[in-house]
Design an enzyme around this catalytic site. Sequence first.
Site, PDB file in Angstrom:
ATOM      1  N   HIS A  85       5.220  -7.434  -0.551  1.00 51.67           N
ATOM      2  CA  HIS A  85       4.574  -6.027  -0.902  1.00 51.67           C
ATOM      3  C   HIS A  85       4.539  -5.653   0.503  1.00 51.67           C
ATOM      4  O   HIS A  85       4.497  -5.852   1.127  1.00 51.67           O
ATOM      5  CB  HIS A  85       3.161  -6.605  -1.560  1.00 51.67           C
ATOM      6  CG  HIS A  85       2.447  -5.393  -2.055  1.00 51.67           C
ATOM      7  ND1 HIS A  85       1.954  -4.336  -1.151  1.00 51.67           N
ATOM      8  CD2 HIS A  85       2.314  -4.869  -3.205  1.00 51.67           C
ATOM      9  CE1 HIS A  85       1.419  -3.049  -2.307  1.00 51.67           C
ATOM     10  NE2 HIS A  85       1.179  -3.518  -3.840  1.00 51.67           N
ATOM     11  N   GLY A 174      -9.717   7.767  15.146  1.00 54.15           N
ATOM     12  CA  GLY A 174      -8.817   6.621  15.840  1.00 54.15           C
ATOM     13  C   GLY A 174      -7.875   6.898  16.579  1.00 54.15           C
ATOM     14  O   GLY A 174      -7.493   8.077  16.984  1.00 54.15           O
TER      15      GLY A 174
END
Length: 293
Positions: A85, A174
């Site tokens: 995935h 961030g």
Amino acid sequence: MSASMLYCGKVYISGARNKPALESIERAAKMFPDTAIVNKFDDETYNRVCYTLVSKSTDSLKNAVFSMFNAAYEAVDFDQHSGTHPRLGVVDHVCFHPLGSTSVQQVALIARALAKDVGSILKVPCYTYGAAHKDQRLLDAVRRELGYFKPNVTGQQWSGGLESEVLPLEPDEGPTQVVKAKGVVVIGASGWVVNYNAPVFCKDIGVVRRIARRVSGRGGGLASVQSIALVHDDVIEVACNLVEPSLVGVDQVQGAVEQLGAEAGVTVGKGYFTDLSPDDIIQTYFKMISSGQ
């Protein structure tokens, strides 16, 4: 108890094989009694786990999810991760959804506050989407710019950290450089999204990719459906996000995959959900809270 004001958060973590890490992450969430993990869906082939959390308190939900982030970064090294995935970080994706009479704008406040904390305190690049982003950009648009949909090793695997420490897209919160052991995270808010996977009994990833694309709205198929072909054990799944499930439901998705499979000469199995319905989530939450779980 009234379900008029409840808040839901889904936390997707890259790691389903490291049981001690998951236990640590779950303990971190349970420190906040107003918030409950009402569902856990983990898949060792995908090496991915999704926790569905519900709370009647925005602060409790945000703090519980932040605590899970902290535990995950301590227990999981993204540079050592692999699975079938796609993923962008240890904590890959967090999405907040309203339940009952809660509005999308209310859960968007949780998403933005969480992104700010993760970016400033944990120093992880954060990307927002949906109602949490000023331009309402879509989740798949962020992922596409970050290379999410392209396996980086043979065998349809996503392995190790991001290839470059310099990010191709400036984060909303961030640092602008990524630590490979942590990766990046996408945090958003939206109405309810249904995750539904339909297995195709075929070994040719190219065939199933064409089916997945034709099912999706992007490929001219079902509006508001996003889909991708992912190798899963002995089958290849058409993994779908139903962004507007009240308009396009799972019966239509299942039927479209079956029709396209028949045209391609492959057999399609019955699909499955990866989470509970909103009504079942609400009922489970109140049962857990009343029993003190």
